[in-house]
Write a protein that holds these residues in place. Structure first.
Motif, PDB file in Angstrom:
ATOM      1  N   VAL A   8       0.911  -1.261  -0.029  1.00 55.55           N
ATOM      2  CA  VAL A   8      -0.579  -0.082  -0.072  1.00 55.55           C
ATOM      3  C   VAL A   8       0.839   1.283  -0.004  1.00 55.55           C
ATOM      4  CG1 VAL A   8      -1.840   1.475   1.347  1.00 55.55           C
ATOM      5  CG2 VAL A   8      -1.727  -1.598   1.413  1.00 55.55           C
ATOM      6  N   PHE A   9       0.794   2.302  -0.994  1.00 59.27           N
ATOM      7  CA  PHE A   9       1.660   3.404  -1.568  1.00 59.27           C
ATOM      8  C   PHE A   9       1.291   4.391  -0.738  1.00 59.27           C
ATOM      9  CE2 PHE A   9       2.482   0.741  -5.454  1.00 59.27           C
ATOM     10  CZ  PHE A   9       3.840   0.139  -4.786  1.00 59.27           C
ATOM     11  N   ASP A  10       1.738   4.299   1.279  1.00 57.70           N
ATOM     12  CA  ASP A  10       0.931   5.380   1.697  1.00 57.70           C
ATOM     13  C   ASP A  10       2.352   5.884   2.905  1.00 57.70           C
ATOM     14  OD1 ASP A  10       1.183   3.253   3.206  1.00 57.70           O
ATOM     15  OD2 ASP A  10      -1.161   3.304   4.459  1.00 57.70           O
ATOM     16  N   LYS A  11       3.797   5.434   2.266  1.00 58.48           N
ATOM     17  CA  LYS A  11       4.642   4.863   3.240  1.00 58.48           C
ATOM     18  C   LYS A  11       5.963   5.049   2.193  1.00 58.48           C
ATOM     19  CE  LYS A  11       6.608   3.181   7.457  1.00 58.48           C
ATOM     20  NZ  LYS A  11       6.140   4.500   8.208  1.00 58.48           N
ATOM     21  N   TYR A  12       6.573   6.328   2.347  1.00 55.12           N
ATOM     22  CA  TYR A  12       8.194   5.615   0.852  1.00 55.12           C
ATOM     23  C   TYR A  12       9.339   5.962   2.130  1.00 55.12           C
ATOM     24  CZ  TYR A  12       3.778   7.068  -1.976  1.00 55.12           C
ATOM     25  OH  TYR A  12       2.907   7.041  -2.992  1.00 55.12           O
ATOM     26  N   ILE A  13       8.973   7.316   3.078  1.00 54.66           N
ATOM     27  CA  ILE A  13      10.638   6.261   4.185  1.00 54.66           C
ATOM     28  C   ILE A  13      10.154   5.233   4.673  1.00 54.66           C
ATOM     29  CG2 ILE A  13      12.083   8.746   4.840  1.00 54.66           C
ATOM     30  CD1 ILE A  13      12.444   7.980   2.247  1.00 54.66           C
ATOM     31  N   GLU A  14      11.357   4.738   5.477  1.00 55.41           N
ATOM     32  CA  GLU A  14      10.838   4.653   6.848  1.00 55.41           C
ATOM     33  C   GLU A  14      12.263   4.777   8.042  1.00 55.41           C
ATOM     34  OE1 GLU A  14       9.203   1.703   9.603  1.00 55.41           O
ATOM     35  OE2 GLU A  14       8.759   1.501   7.302  1.00 55.41           O
ATOM     36  N   PHE A  15      12.176   5.345   8.952  1.00 57.57           N
ATOM     37  CA  PHE A  15      13.055   5.716   9.729  1.00 57.57           C
ATOM     38  C   PHE A  15      13.767   4.679  10.546  1.00 57.57           C
ATOM     39  CE2 PHE A  15       9.773  10.121   9.545  1.00 57.57           C
ATOM     40  CZ  PHE A  15      11.122  10.556   8.741  1.00 57.57           C
ATOM     41  N   ASN A  16      15.082   4.574  10.492  1.00 59.84           N
ATOM     42  CA  ASN A  16      15.368   3.275  11.419  1.00 59.84           C
ATOM     43  C   ASN A  16      16.145   4.295  12.808  1.00 59.84           C
ATOM     44  OD1 ASN A  16      14.469   1.543  10.024  1.00 59.84           O
ATOM     45  ND2 ASN A  16      15.777   1.733   8.042  1.00 59.84           N
ATOM     46  N   PHE A  17      15.576   4.653  13.846  1.00 58.64           N
ATOM     47  CA  PHE A  17      15.827   5.185  14.784  1.00 58.64           C
ATOM     48  C   PHE A  17      16.336   3.727  15.696  1.00 58.64           C
ATOM     49  CE2 PHE A  17      12.478   8.727  13.984  1.00 58.64           C
ATOM     50  CZ  PHE A  17      13.478   9.171  13.389  1.00 58.64           C
ATOM     51  N   THR A  18      17.837   4.204  16.355  1.00 65.35           N
ATOM     52  CA  THR A  18      18.430   3.380  17.328  1.00 65.35           C
ATOM     53  C   THR A  18      18.006   3.527  18.845  1.00 65.35           C
ATOM     54  OG1 THR A  18      20.284   5.156  17.534  1.00 65.35           O
ATOM     55  CG2 THR A  18      20.645   3.281  15.589  1.00 65.35           C
ATOM     56  N   LYS A  38      16.512   7.514  20.567  1.00 65.32           N
ATOM     57  CA  LYS A  38      15.107   7.253  20.947  1.00 65.32           C
ATOM     58  C   LYS A  38      15.604   7.558  22.771  1.00 65.32           C
ATOM     59  CE  LYS A  38      12.694   3.990  18.420  1.00 65.32           C
ATOM     60  NZ  LYS A  38      12.134   2.292  18.493  1.00 65.32           N
ATOM     61  N   LYS A  39      16.830   7.314  23.288  1.00 61.71           N
ATOM     62  CA  LYS A  39      16.860   8.210  24.754  1.00 61.71           C
ATOM     63  C   LYS A  39      17.078   9.299  24.633  1.00 61.71           C
ATOM     64  CE  LYS A  39      18.926   3.470  26.256  1.00 61.71           C
ATOM     65  NZ  LYS A  39      19.901   2.989  26.469  1.00 61.71           N
ATOM     66  N   ARG A  40      17.547   9.654  23.470  1.00 63.47           N
ATOM     67  CA  ARG A  40      18.324  11.117  23.057  1.00 63.47           C
ATOM     68  C   ARG A  40      16.844  11.929  23.264  1.00 63.47           C
ATOM     69  NH1 ARG A  40      20.614  10.931  18.800  1.00 63.47           N
ATOM     70  NH2 ARG A  40      19.574  11.337  17.676  1.00 63.47           N
ATOM     71  N   PHE A  41      16.157  11.784  22.165  1.00 65.41           N
ATOM     72  CA  PHE A  41      14.303  12.102  22.006  1.00 65.41           C
ATOM     73  C   PHE A  41      13.802  12.680  23.445  1.00 65.41           C
ATOM     74  CE2 PHE A  41      14.203   9.738  17.722  1.00 65.41           C
ATOM     75  CZ  PHE A  41      15.289  10.820  17.143  1.00 65.41           C
ATOM     76  N   VAL A  42      13.467  11.677  24.255  1.00 65.01           N
ATOM     77  CA  VAL A  42      13.395  11.785  25.336  1.00 65.01           C
ATOM     78  C   VAL A  42      13.870  13.135  25.679  1.00 65.01           C
ATOM     79  CG1 VAL A  42      13.254  11.560  28.125  1.00 65.01           C
ATOM     80  CG2 VAL A  42      13.335   9.634  26.254  1.00 65.01           C
ATOM     81  N   GLY A  43      15.180  13.543  26.200  1.00 62.47           N
ATOM     82  CA  GLY A  43      15.156  15.060  26.082  1.00 62.47           C
ATOM     83  C   GLY A  43      15.324  16.159  25.377  1.00 62.47           C
ATOM     84  N   GLU A  44      15.409  15.932  24.019  1.00 70.06           N
ATOM     85  CA  GLU A  44      14.482  16.751  23.337  1.00 70.06           C
ATOM     86  C   GLU A  44      12.616  16.806  22.672  1.00 70.06           C
ATOM     87  OE1 GLU A  44      15.972  15.192  19.510  1.00 70.06           O
ATOM     88  OE2 GLU A  44      18.201  15.747  19.753  1.00 70.06           O
ATOM     89  N   ARG A  45      11.917  16.126  23.582  1.00 73.50           N
ATOM     90  CA  ARG A  45      10.552  16.662  23.548  1.00 73.50           C
ATOM     91  C   ARG A  45      10.675  17.697  24.747  1.00 73.50           C
ATOM     92  NH1 ARG A  45      10.774  11.098  22.214  1.00 73.50           N
ATOM     93  NH2 ARG A  45      10.350  10.304  24.527  1.00 73.50           N
ATOM     94  N   THR A  46      11.096  17.538  25.647  1.00 74.60           N
ATOM     95  CA  THR A  46      10.816  18.169  27.274  1.00 74.60           C
ATOM     96  C   THR A  46      11.729  19.787  26.900  1.00 74.60           C
ATOM     97  OG1 THR A  46      11.313  16.321  28.945  1.00 74.60           O
ATOM     98  CG2 THR A  46      11.982  18.415  29.756  1.00 74.60           C
ATOM     99  N   LYS A  47      12.851  19.840  26.408  1.00 74.18           N
ATOM    100  CA  LYS A  47      13.291  20.657  25.321  1.00 74.18           C
ATOM    101  C   LYS A  47      12.563  21.621  24.788  1.00 74.18           C
ATOM    102  CE  LYS A  47      17.653  23.340  23.902  1.00 74.18           C
ATOM    103  NZ  LYS A  47      18.656  22.637  23.050  1.00 74.18           N
ATOM    104  N   PHE A  48      11.815  21.370  23.837  1.00 75.70           N
ATOM    105  CA  PHE A  48      11.240  21.979  22.498  1.00 75.70           C
ATOM    106  C   PHE A  48       9.553  22.271  23.034  1.00 75.70           C
ATOM    107  CE2 PHE A  48      15.269  21.196  21.117  1.00 75.70           C
ATOM    108  CZ  PHE A  48      15.272  22.451  20.174  1.00 75.70           C
ATOM    109  N   ARG A  49       9.118  21.007  24.553  1.00 76.75           N
ATOM    110  CA  ARG A  49       7.566  21.010  24.272  1.00 76.75           C
ATOM    111  C   ARG A  49       7.415  21.980  25.220  1.00 76.75           C
ATOM    112  NH1 ARG A  49       7.678  16.900  27.516  1.00 76.75           N
ATOM    113  NH2 ARG A  49       6.700  15.913  25.824  1.00 76.75           N
TER     114      ARG A  49
END
Length: 323
Positions: free
Chosen positions: A40-50, A54-65
């Motif tokens: 089903v062509f509804d997704k063209y890019i797959e994000f392969n986050f390590t 994901k651990k770094r993203f926790v702090g980023e979400r808090t910072k920019f929220r």
């Protein structure tokens, strides 16, 4: 007829921004891997986050929220309504290809961002300057300057970012439109993309890329830019299905399976493309560009349909952090 507004400036070599040196010295253009064999062509890019990502993203979400520039975006003052007879007439003759009374407004709006040197400097982006399109008849000894490829690709990403913003708004509207509105939307995005590639072609010529190589280099740029646009599409589709204004306020315990947060996801796309994956993930220019893009998207999502279809679109301002 296609009415392309081909802006050209001969910039003085004295006015320059400071590009991020690590990008220009160590950067390497990165292509996104498109999802293959997708039923089903509804997704063209797959994000392969390590897991580390994901651990770094926790702090980023808090910072920019807590960034007020994402929480208090001035929304358009335009009111919802239908086109008047004059606006309808302009749209009809444009769709019929008798004249183009619509796309030129978007071209002018996008090009205005290429003239905002102070704004570009905040993101470490600068235009190549000092050369013109006026070339001697036999220009065989002229060659592109050292580092010109990366600088030009980066300024092309800056152009493409604003083309994508227009395209993304067009796509939002077109999903709910009938034949008439859908035809206007399709025309806008097609003409704006065509125009943007004419601009890039002129940049290549201005930088003394050999005439026989311009087509090949343009194809390379297209590959990078279309991957960039597809990655932005996927980032907002995955992280902001109910709108960017809501996505920037979402708490960690409200994230759905597969989500990492709008800001971290968009920042990864910009880090990969605009900054060639060559700067620190917390670099100020990268973070500022991420806030800028999301702020523009929030304002565009609130823009009424008729205001967009008639070219009455504007960019949101971008105050300094803390203002």
């Amino acid at each position: 007829q296609t009415a392309h507004r081909l802006h050209h400036r001969t910039y003085a070599a004295t006015t320059k921004t400071e590009p991020l040196q690590s990008v220009l010295s160590a950067g390497k253009p990165i292509r996104w891997d498109f999802v293959k064999c997708q039923p089903v062509f509804d997704k063209y890019i797959e994000f392969n986050f390590t897991e580390e990502d994901k651990k770094r993203f926790v702090g980023e979400r808090t910072k920019f929220r807590e960034d007020g520039r994402l929480l208090n975006v001035p929304l358009p003052t335009e009111t919802a309504g239908e086109m008047d007879w004059e606006e309808t007439y302009k749209a009809l003759i444009t769709i019929a290809r008798l004249d183009d009374r619509i796309s030129g407004d978007f071209q002018t709006l996008i090009y205005s961002r290429l003239e905002e040197k102070d704004l570009m400097a905040r993101f470490g982006i600068s235009l190549l300057e000092g050369k013109t399109l006026e070339k001697p008849l036999h220009n065989t000894k002229a060659v592109p300057r050292e580092g010109a490829y990366f600088s030009m690709l980066q300024q092309t990403y800056w152009l493409a970012l604003h083309v994508w913003l227009v395209h993304s708004k067009q796509h939002m509207i077109q999903e709910k439109e009938g034949l008439f509105g859908s035809a206007i939307c399709a025309l806008i995005t097609r003409r704006v993309f065509e125009w943007s590639w004419l601009i890039v072609r002129l940049w290549l010529k201005q930088e003394d890329v050999p005439a026989m190589s311009i087509g090949t280099e343009l194809e390379h740029f297209m590959e990078y830019v279309f991957g960039f646009c597809a990655a932005l599409d996927e980032a907002f589709l995955q992280e902001a299905p109910e709108g960017s204004a809501k996505a920037v306020r979402i708490q960690d315990d409200e994230l759905q399976e597969g989500q990492v947060g709008l800001f971290p996801c968009v920042k990864e796309v910009l880090w990969t493309n605009v900054f060639f994956g060559a700067c620190a993930r917390d670099h100020q220019q990268l973070e500022e560009l991420t806030v800028y893009l999301i702020r523009q998207r929030i304002a565009l999502e609130a823009l009424p349909r008729t205001a967009f279809l008639t070219g009455r679109m504007t960019w949101a301002d971008f105050p300094l952090k803390g203002q």
